[in-house]
Write an enzyme that holds these catalytic residues in place. Structure first.
Site, PDB file in Angstrom:
ATOM      1  N   ARG A  97       0.864  -1.176   0.000  1.00 54.46           N
ATOM      2  CA  ARG A  97       0.000   0.000   0.000  1.00 54.46           C
ATOM      3  C   ARG A  97       0.902   1.228   0.000  1.00 54.46           C
ATOM      4  O   ARG A  97       1.719   1.409   0.901  1.00 54.46           O
ATOM      5  CB  ARG A  97      -0.890   0.021   1.238  1.00 54.46           C
ATOM      6  CG  ARG A  97      -1.760   1.276   1.317  1.00 54.46           C
ATOM      7  CD  ARG A  97      -2.385   1.443   2.685  1.00 54.46           C
ATOM      8  NE  ARG A  97      -3.146   2.677   2.785  1.00 54.46           N
ATOM      9  CZ  ARG A  97      -3.280   3.391   3.898  1.00 54.46           C
ATOM     10  NH1 ARG A  97      -2.694   2.993   5.018  1.00 54.46           N
ATOM     11  NH2 ARG A  97      -3.997   4.494   3.909  1.00 54.46           N
ATOM     12  N   ASP A 154      -3.153   4.537  -2.895  1.00 57.96           N
ATOM     13  CA  ASP A 154      -4.394   5.018  -2.284  1.00 57.96           C
ATOM     14  C   ASP A 154      -5.024   6.148  -3.084  1.00 57.96           C
ATOM     15  O   ASP A 154      -6.222   6.399  -2.986  1.00 57.96           O
ATOM     16  CB  ASP A 154      -4.104   5.514  -0.866  1.00 57.96           C
ATOM     17  CG  ASP A 154      -4.779   4.665   0.196  1.00 57.96           C
ATOM     18  OD1 ASP A 154      -5.587   3.788  -0.152  1.00 57.96           O
ATOM     19  OD2 ASP A 154      -4.498   4.883   1.385  1.00 57.96           O
ATOM     20  N   HIS A 213     -15.072   6.058   4.998  1.00 58.88           N
ATOM     21  CA  HIS A 213     -13.939   5.365   5.619  1.00 58.88           C
ATOM     22  C   HIS A 213     -13.606   6.132   6.895  1.00 58.88           C
ATOM     23  O   HIS A 213     -13.031   7.226   6.845  1.00 58.88           O
ATOM     24  CB  HIS A 213     -12.735   5.330   4.678  1.00 58.88           C
ATOM     25  CG  HIS A 213     -11.528   4.682   5.289  1.00 58.88           C
ATOM     26  ND1 HIS A 213     -11.130   3.411   4.978  1.00 58.88           N
ATOM     27  CD2 HIS A 213     -10.636   5.134   6.211  1.00 58.88           C
ATOM     28  CE1 HIS A 213     -10.052   3.094   5.681  1.00 58.88           C
ATOM     29  NE2 HIS A 213      -9.736   4.134   6.434  1.00 58.88           N
ATOM     30  N   ASN A 216      -8.654   6.120  12.234  1.00 54.51           N
ATOM     31  CA  ASN A 216      -7.842   7.219  12.747  1.00 54.51           C
ATOM     32  C   ASN A 216      -7.731   8.313  11.690  1.00 54.51           C
ATOM     33  O   ASN A 216      -7.723   9.495  11.990  1.00 54.51           O
ATOM     34  CB  ASN A 216      -6.454   6.726  13.155  1.00 54.51           C
ATOM     35  CG  ASN A 216      -5.694   7.779  13.929  1.00 54.51           C
ATOM     36  OD1 ASN A 216      -6.207   8.352  14.885  1.00 54.51           O
ATOM     37  ND2 ASN A 216      -4.483   8.073  13.508  1.00 54.51           N
ATOM     38  N   ASP A 287      -8.554   7.991  20.011  1.00 56.07           N
ATOM     39  CA  ASP A 287      -9.314   6.749  19.845  1.00 56.07           C
ATOM     40  C   ASP A 287     -10.786   6.993  20.167  1.00 56.07           C
ATOM     41  O   ASP A 287     -11.123   7.375  21.290  1.00 56.07           O
ATOM     42  CB  ASP A 287      -8.733   5.678  20.767  1.00 56.07           C
ATOM     43  CG  ASP A 287      -9.259   4.285  20.479  1.00 56.07           C
ATOM     44  OD1 ASP A 287     -10.457   4.155  20.146  1.00 56.07           O
ATOM     45  OD2 ASP A 287      -8.486   3.318  20.615  1.00 56.07           O
ATOM     46  N   GLY A 335     -12.198   1.372  11.140  1.00 52.05           N
ATOM     47  CA  GLY A 335     -12.297   1.018  12.553  1.00 52.05           C
ATOM     48  C   GLY A 335     -13.465   1.650  13.273  1.00 52.05           C
ATOM     49  O   GLY A 335     -14.170   0.993  14.050  1.00 52.05           O
ATOM     50  N   ILE A 336     -13.721   2.941  13.032  1.00 47.46           N
ATOM     51  CA  ILE A 336     -14.869   3.620  13.640  1.00 47.46           C
ATOM     52  C   ILE A 336     -16.144   3.249  12.907  1.00 47.46           C
ATOM     53  O   ILE A 336     -17.161   2.917  13.524  1.00 47.46           O
ATOM     54  CB  ILE A 336     -14.663   5.151  13.630  1.00 47.46           C
ATOM     55  CG1 ILE A 336     -13.483   5.550  14.516  1.00 47.46           C
ATOM     56  CG2 ILE A 336     -15.931   5.873  14.084  1.00 47.46           C
ATOM     57  CD1 ILE A 336     -13.110   7.026  14.432  1.00 47.46           C
ATOM     58  N   ASN A 339     -17.209  -0.335  13.884  1.00 49.98           N
ATOM     59  CA  ASN A 339     -17.334  -0.749  15.282  1.00 49.98           C
ATOM     60  C   ASN A 339     -18.070   0.225  16.193  1.00 49.98           C
ATOM     61  O   ASN A 339     -18.470  -0.167  17.290  1.00 49.98           O
ATOM     62  CB  ASN A 339     -15.932  -1.001  15.858  1.00 49.98           C
ATOM     63  CG  ASN A 339     -15.203  -2.103  15.117  1.00 49.98           C
ATOM     64  OD1 ASN A 339     -15.672  -3.230  15.062  1.00 49.98           O
ATOM     65  ND2 ASN A 339     -14.062  -1.781  14.528  1.00 49.98           N
TER      66      ASN A 339
END
Length: 403
Positions: A97, A154, A213, A216, A287, A335-336, A339
């Site tokens: 990546r 990306d 998306h 972080n 976080d 991630g956010i 979850n």
């Protein structure tokens, strides 16, 4: 066709080994590794797992020199007890990546000395990501000479955005110098679009989507017929949404003001990229899990950080909608996005007038690769697992088959 994938960042590295890659089915990696260089000042925390099993500790490396000090981790793929491969020669390709490919690269590309030089020249635009990617490329060239390495960018997915979305209202001479909106997270935005089409059972070519998306780093994309037509990140990954430790878009006059007050460029860069966003507003953490826990305990600045995050997210969802003719689905990933049910609920609250209505039970149930809308909602809301490593491996396989 075993393919090794590296996803390198400034303080971490993720790697996966895929024994085979099915083009339309997400494959469980044969082996995975996570490296946290920020665990301790003199030690990297390394974990590995095999065939989707539990994470296990890998012998810690004392004072590793970044990614270049991880030779023993990759050699464990074919050396020692429990190694998944008999020999290094079984690996047929290595995918990386690479966050910033500028306007040069619109598709996965075999890494040549010229490509490597271009990645290095673009490093000032992605200083937390391009240099570690180069470290990984150079380390694996030493360990696995002769095995093709592929850069998956990306920025590539966004390179065909219309000029009105891609350019800044600045002197046109700046655009001729390459100062334009490149966009990021394209690997996952493209994956989410394809996966959304599968979940909805409709051709990708007829869908209009907004993909979120949220991790972080955070960005949105407006996708029409499988093509990015707008996105929230720009020349660098600093533009757009409020993020974990990045400010996102702010009035440039603030930056001019601080420079005139004597703040130097390096300090400004550090504050905008590492000390802003959720971290800067809450004073607690970058976080979202910590922010949500603190909110439950009545922490006022954690609540303020959450509200700012949601306000800017909703505002930018609206902006992306203006680049589409209609909206078929709103997709959450990262991630956010995957979850944090409270984030999805707040982002979609009171959007019935747009046809968006989520089922609170489905939203709270740890959804993965599914629809969480109410049955009668005109616009579907999907939660899709980010599978960047699999997408990179898939891109490598396609490229090598075409060569």
């Amino acid at each position: 066709m075993p393919i090794l994938v590296l996803n390198a960042g400034s303080s971490s590295l993720k790697s996966s080994l895929f024994a085979t890659v099915e083009s339309t089915v997400e494959t469980t990696p044969l082996w995975q590794a996570q490296v946290d260089f920020a665990y301790q000042p003199d030690q990297a925390l390394i974990q590995v797992r095999r065939q989707g099993g539990p994470w296990e500790p890998f012998p810690a490396l004392s004072s590793p020199s970044g990614i270049s000090g991880l030779a023993s981790l990759f050699q464990s793929l074919w050396q020692g007890e429990g190694s998944p491969l008999a020999t290094a020669a079984e690996i047929k390709a290595i995918g990386h990546r690479v966050v910033h490919g500028g306007s040069l690269y619109r598709q996965p590309t075999l890494i040549t000395p010229e490509v490597e030089q271009a990645i290095e020249q673009l490093s000032p635009l992605a200083p937390a990501h391009n240099p570690p990617a180069l470290e990984g490329i150079r380390l694996l060239r030493q360990l696995l000479p002769g095995i093709p390495q592929v850069a998956v960018f990306d920025t590539a997915f966004h390179q065909q955005m219309p000029a009105a979305a891609a350019l800044y209202p600045l002197p046109y001479a700046w655009a001729e110098q390459g100062i334009r909106r490149y966009g990021f997270h394209g690997i996952n935005h493209e994956h989410c679009a394809r996966r959304a089409a599968e979940i909805l059972g409709r051709p990708l070519e007829e869908l209009q989507l907004i993909t979120c998306h949220l991790g972080n780093g955070c960005s949105l994309a407006a996708i029409r017929g499988g093509h990015s037509v707008d996105t929230t990140m720009g020349y660098t990954p600093l533009e757009g949404l409020m993020m974990g430790s990045r400010s996102g878009s702010v009035d440039p006059g603030i930056l001019i003001h601080q420079l005139r007050r004597g703040m130097d460029v390096e300090e400004l860069d550090r504050i905008l990229n590492r000390e802003s966003g959720l971290q800067g507003v809450s004073g607690l953490s970058s976080d979202m899990r910590v922010i949500l826990e603190a909110m439950q305990a009545g922490h006022a600045r954690a609540e303020l950080a959450f509200n700012l995050f949601i306000h800017r997210l909703r505002s930018q969802i609206g902006a992306m909608l203006m680049s589409l003719d209609r909206l078929d689905a709103l997709v959450f990933s990262g991630g956010i996005g995957e979850n944090a049910a409270p984030v999805r609920a707040a982002a979609c609250a009171n959007l019935g007038f747009l046809g968006i209505q989520i089922d609170p039970v489905l939203n709270a149930g740890s959804p993965r690769n599914c629809d969480i809308s109410t049955s009668d909602a005109p616009v579907r809301v999907l939660v899709i697992s980010a599978q960047e490593d699999w997408a990179i491996a898939n891109a490598c396989q396609k490229l090598l088959q075409e060569e």
